[in-house]
Design a protein around this motif. Structure first.
Motif, short mmCIF file in Angstrom:
data_model
loop_
_atom_site.label_atom_id
_atom_site.label_comp_id
_atom_site.label_asym_id
_atom_site.label_seq_id
_atom_site.Cartn_x
_atom_site.Cartn_y
_atom_site.Cartn_z
N ARG A 117 47.96 29.23 40.98
CA ARG A 117 46.71 28.76 41.60
C ARG A 117 46.79 27.25 41.88
N ALA A 171 40.53 39.22 37.98
CA ALA A 171 39.54 38.14 37.90
C ALA A 171 39.99 36.94 38.74
N TYR A 172 41.28 36.61 38.71
CA TYR A 172 41.79 35.49 39.51
C TYR A 172 41.69 35.81 41.00
N GLU A 175 37.88 35.42 41.84
CA GLU A 175 37.32 34.06 41.77
C GLU A 175 38.04 33.07 42.68
N TYR A 176 39.36 33.20 42.77
CA TYR A 176 40.14 32.19 43.48
C TYR A 176 40.77 32.70 44.78
#
Length: 326
Positions: A117, A171-172, A175-176
């Motif tokens: 990220r 989740a990553y 969210e990202y």
């Protein structure tokens, strides 16, 4: 699939001296990518078997700073990270050391995702496993029959780490907006497998028994069925998964289902040794079937994975010319 997808790209493969990671390194170099292999040790002398173009770097994946510095120090942006490194072991170890295994695997996954990220890595592959399907309700097992339907607990640290790694990846992605791929693997075998005495893998352990003239002991009556995929075919399939970019979570395996007894007999035949096999119906052989639904996989790959016998023959050739000689 366009194999030129990887030409000129910069890839990092963790666990690159293991069975799966080493084949990723080989295939990516052949496809024109620059490949860096962070590793802790080369106990099985795999590094010298890999292309000279591979760049090995000693590194501890549990140290996020080291991984971050590796990525920052590349000559250009990192386009892909393939995370194959894992802590596992035989089932008794997985049950006796769940905290160690869960913690070790989750720290490395977290560090890979955080660094990817931070440096805007376009493609991240986290190698998952069919072991996440603890109590499937369908046969063959579709991707939907997983933790999104029910989350069953087991003290097995490897099982837990693979489930939580997938949850963290989801989740990553949410969210990202990261592009994270989760291939769920069937049983894998092939050249550069762990043929050392401490192996917990079924194909190498059967090899060892046959070559030592000992009996292969099979728990249960041997009728339990499994699928096995040659490592190079598995890697081609996962790279295709990234190239096509249609599914981010996908079973990777074959449609050739064999019983454990048939596997033992095929290994004996490939090695040219007599069958010395004993079943023990008093002991549990595990689930009757662990066949994956590979409908999605077959939509995206443009080749037919080799048969078990063909793959075993090629593994025997490697074993005799490379491993045994070494």
């Amino acid at each position: 699939m366009a194999r030129n997808y990887w030409a000129g790209k910069n890839a990092i493969v963790t666990g690159g001296l293991g069975l799966i990671g080493s084949h990723f390194a080989e295939e990516l170099v052949a496809a024109g990518a620059t490949v860096t292999l962070p590793y802790r040790r080369d106990n099985r002398r795999v590094l010298r078997q890999l292309p000279a173009d591979v760049r090995p770097v000693r590194l501890d994946l549990h140290d996020e700073t080291q991984l971050s510095e590796l990525i920052a120090g590349q000559s250009g942006p990192v386009d892909a990270i393939v995370h194959c490194a894992v802590v596992s072991g035989p089932m008794d170890v997985r049950l006796d050391r769940p905290a160690h295994i869960l913690d070790a695997n989750m720290r490395s996954v977290s560090n890979v995702l955080n660094c990817a990220r931070r440096y805007t890595v376009a493609d991240v592959v986290l190698i998952s496993s069919s072991d996440i399907y603890l109590s499937p309700t369908r046969d063959p097992i579709p991707e939907e029959d997983d933790f999104r339907q029910r989350m069953n607990y087991s003290r097995d640290g490897y099982y837990l780490s693979k489930n939580y790694a997938e949850i963290l990846a989801e989740a990553y992605r949410a969210e990202y907006g990261m592009n994270v791929f989760l291939p769920r693997l069937t049983s894998v075998y092939g050249p550069r497998d762990n043929f050392e005495p401490d192996t917990d893998r079924v194909v190498p352990s059967m090899f060892a028994k046959v070559l030592a003239g000992e009996e292969i002991e099979i728990w249960g009556d041997g009728s339990q069925t499994r699928t096995y995929m040659y490592a190079a075919d598995l890697v081609r399939a996962i790279l295709g998964m990234v190239e096509v970019n249609k599914y981010h979570m996908m079973n990777v395996g074959t449609t050739e289902t064999v019983s454990v007894l048939e596997l033992a007999r095929t290994i004996c035949a490939a090695l040219g040794r007599p069958e010395r096999i004993r079943t023990d119906p008093r002991r549990s052989g595990g689930r009757p079937s662990r066949t994956l639904d590979v409908t999605k996989l077959n939509e995206i790959i443009d080749f037919t994975p080799r048969s078990l016998r063909e793959g075993l023959d090629q593994t025997v050739d490697w074993y005799r010319t490379v491993y045994a000689a070494a």
